[in-house]
Design an enzyme around this catalytic site. Structure first.
Site, mmCIF file in Angstrom:
data_model
loop_
_atom_site.group_PDB
_atom_site.id
_atom_site.type_symbol
_atom_site.label_atom_id
_atom_site.label_comp_id
_atom_site.label_asym_id
_atom_site.label_seq_id
_atom_site.Cartn_x
_atom_site.Cartn_y
_atom_site.Cartn_z
ATOM 1 N N ASP A 1 10.657 94.456 40.095
ATOM 2 C CA ASP A 1 10.117 93.142 39.730
ATOM 3 C C ASP A 1 9.173 92.616 40.812
ATOM 4 O O ASP A 1 9.614 92.272 41.916
ATOM 5 C CB ASP A 1 11.294 92.172 39.528
ATOM 6 C CG ASP A 1 10.851 90.830 38.953
ATOM 7 O OD1 ASP A 1 9.659 90.675 38.642
ATOM 8 O OD2 ASP A 1 11.726 89.946 38.827
ATOM 9 N N ASP B 1 12.167 84.214 34.034
ATOM 10 C CA ASP B 1 12.386 83.863 35.436
ATOM 11 C C ASP B 1 12.756 82.394 35.578
ATOM 12 O O ASP B 1 11.915 81.515 35.400
ATOM 13 C CB ASP B 1 11.105 84.131 36.229
ATOM 14 C CG ASP B 1 10.825 85.616 36.374
ATOM 15 O OD1 ASP B 1 11.691 86.322 36.911
ATOM 16 O OD2 ASP B 1 9.744 86.057 35.939
ATOM 17 N N MET C 1 13.568 93.543 44.047
ATOM 18 C CA MET C 1 12.410 92.658 44.182
ATOM 19 C C MET C 1 11.355 93.353 45.046
ATOM 20 O O MET C 1 11.614 93.694 46.201
ATOM 21 C CB MET C 1 12.812 91.328 44.826
ATOM 22 C CG MET C 1 13.674 90.423 43.950
ATOM 23 S SD MET C 1 13.029 90.117 42.288
ATOM 24 C CE MET C 1 11.427 89.387 42.652
ATOM 25 N N MET D 1 16.865 82.820 39.717
ATOM 26 C CA MET D 1 16.546 82.611 41.136
ATOM 27 C C MET D 1 17.016 81.202 41.469
ATOM 28 O O MET D 1 16.214 80.277 41.691
ATOM 29 C CB MET D 1 15.031 82.789 41.346
ATOM 30 C CG MET D 1 14.626 84.252 41.308
ATOM 31 S SD MET D 1 12.872 84.482 40.981
ATOM 32 C CE MET D 1 12.906 84.444 39.201
ATOM 33 N N MET E 1 13.817 79.424 38.032
ATOM 34 C CA MET E 1 13.732 79.050 39.462
ATOM 35 C C MET E 1 14.129 77.598 39.643
ATOM 36 O O MET E 1 13.742 76.742 38.836
ATOM 37 C CB MET E 1 12.297 79.223 39.957
ATOM 38 C CG MET E 1 11.744 80.613 39.748
ATOM 39 S SD MET E 1 10.049 80.709 40.322
ATOM 40 C CE MET E 1 9.627 82.381 39.848
ATOM 41 N N SER F 1 6.987 89.491 31.801
ATOM 42 C CA SER F 1 7.564 88.255 32.333
ATOM 43 C C SER F 1 6.778 87.057 31.832
ATOM 44 O O SER F 1 5.568 86.938 32.064
ATOM 45 C CB SER F 1 7.539 88.267 33.862
ATOM 46 O OG SER F 1 7.814 86.960 34.329
ATOM 47 N N HIS G 1 11.316 89.284 29.967
ATOM 48 C CA HIS G 1 11.881 88.889 31.264
ATOM 49 C C HIS G 1 11.643 87.394 31.470
ATOM 50 O O HIS G 1 10.512 86.909 31.354
ATOM 51 C CB HIS G 1 11.203 89.710 32.363
ATOM 52 C CG HIS G 1 11.771 89.529 33.731
ATOM 53 N ND1 HIS G 1 12.891 90.205 34.181
ATOM 54 C CD2 HIS G 1 11.364 88.754 34.768
ATOM 55 C CE1 HIS G 1 13.149 89.851 35.427
ATOM 56 N NE2 HIS G 1 12.242 88.966 35.816
ATOM 57 N N HIS H 1 16.462 86.326 34.664
ATOM 58 C CA HIS H 1 16.523 86.531 36.122
ATOM 59 C C HIS H 1 16.697 85.160 36.780
ATOM 60 O O HIS H 1 15.758 84.354 36.798
ATOM 61 C CB HIS H 1 15.206 87.211 36.551
ATOM 62 C CG HIS H 1 15.058 87.408 38.023
ATOM 63 N ND1 HIS H 1 13.854 87.769 38.592
ATOM 64 C CD2 HIS H 1 15.945 87.316 39.051
ATOM 65 C CE1 HIS H 1 14.010 87.879 39.900
ATOM 66 N NE2 HIS H 1 15.263 87.600 40.210
HETATM 67 C C1 DX5 Z 1 8.886 86.592 40.799
HETATM 68 C C2 DX5 Z 1 9.505 86.860 39.470
HETATM 69 C C3 DX5 Z 1 8.813 87.910 38.702
HETATM 70 C C4 DX5 Z 1 7.395 87.576 38.375
HETATM 71 C C5 DX5 Z 1 6.646 88.844 38.477
HETATM 72 O O1 DX5 Z 1 9.685 85.763 41.530
HETATM 73 O O2 DX5 Z 1 10.854 87.287 39.605
HETATM 74 O O3 DX5 Z 1 9.520 88.292 37.533
HETATM 75 O O4 DX5 Z 1 7.214 87.037 37.097
HETATM 76 O O5 DX5 Z 1 5.325 88.524 38.370
HETATM 77 P P1 DX5 Z 1 4.140 89.545 38.653
HETATM 78 O O6 DX5 Z 1 4.337 90.698 37.709
HETATM 79 O O7 DX5 Z 1 2.954 88.731 38.363
HETATM 80 O O8 DX5 Z 1 4.246 89.972 40.093
HETATM 81 ZN ZN ZN Z 2 11.813 88.166 37.743
#
Ligand code: DX5
Ligand code: ZN
Length: 215
Positions: free
Chosen positions: A175, A35, A137, A68, A37, A8, A33, A66
């Site tokens: 994740d 993320d 998650m 969010m 947000m 990620s 990956h 992903h």
């Molecule tokens: C969290 C994200 C993850 C995050 C995971 O909201 O969806 O993808 O990057 O990070 P680690 O591996 O550090 O928990």
């Molecule tokens: Zn993620």
């Protein structure tokens, strides 16, 4: 099937994203990956369309995006245009999840659905045959580097049973809080894809960490 590792980018050095992408590009990890947000669905803001578009020319690895964000259906074509290969939306963010999943597929991407730690696996019963991936998650979404929530193991068992019962071939992705200490057990419990941010990019040797997570 042996499990995949999806590093990620959230935990990479944002001042040097090109190097982080190149590091993943040269690693055995098949997916990157990403993320996204929005500060509304989750209490944090990360990066979005322009960043994904900017890094796209630097690797041919699968972009596992992903979302969010609230109302992800508004941005399906935009993420496709930016270079997403797989687009995962949150169950909790979609009133018309079935429609959103169909729209993602119609835009040429593989649809996924993520469930927060409080959302039961049973909520996926009527969508699991329409999607290519379930993202479980194992932390509350919003931040990297959080502690893994152990009830994930039970959810993995329930998800494997649901997948079998419904005849789905959706991949199971875990994740949050994934590292060397739990990767093997997660893969043995049915995780097909392990997302890893902190345990890769904050490792002394990120390339070696990716290899170790895949072993
Ligand atoms: C969290 C994200 C993850 C995050 C995971 O909201 O969806 O993808 O990057 O990070 P680690 O591996 O550090 O928990
Ligand atoms: Zn993620």
């Amino acid at each position: 099937m042996p499990h995949l590792v999806a590093p990620s980018l959230l935990s990479a050095d944002f001042a040097d994203l090109k190097s982080a992408v190149q590091l993943v590009d040269q690693s055995p990890a098949p997916w990157l990956h990403l993320d996204v947000m929005d500060g509304v669905f989750v209490p944090n803001i990360s990066f979005g369309l322009p960043v994904i578009k900017a890094i796209r020319p630097h690797t041919r690895k699968v972009f596992d995006v992903h979302l969010m964000i609230v109302a992800p259906e508004k941005f399906i074509d935009a993420f496709s245009d930016a270079g997403a290969d797989r687009l995962t939306v949150h169950y909790e963010a979609c009133t018309h999840l079935h429609r959103t999943v169909q729209a993602i597929r119609a835009a040429g991407m593989k649809p996924g659905v993520a469930i927060n730690p409080h959302t039961p696996v049973a909520a996926l019963a009527d969508i699991i045959t329409d999607i290519d991936l379930v993202c479980v998650m194992s932390v509350n979404p919003g931040f990297g580097g959080q502690k893994f929530i152990p009830h994930t193991y039970r959810k993995l068992a329930e998800l494997r049973a649901l997948r079998e019962e419904r005849g789905s071939s959706a991949l199971i992705e875990v994740d949050g809080g994934v590292g060397l200490e739990n990767a093997r057990e997660l893969a043995g419990s049915g995780a097909d894809v392990l997302v890893a941010g902190n345990s890769v990019f904050n490792a002394v040797d990120p390339a070696q960490a990716i290899r170790a997570l895949g072993a």
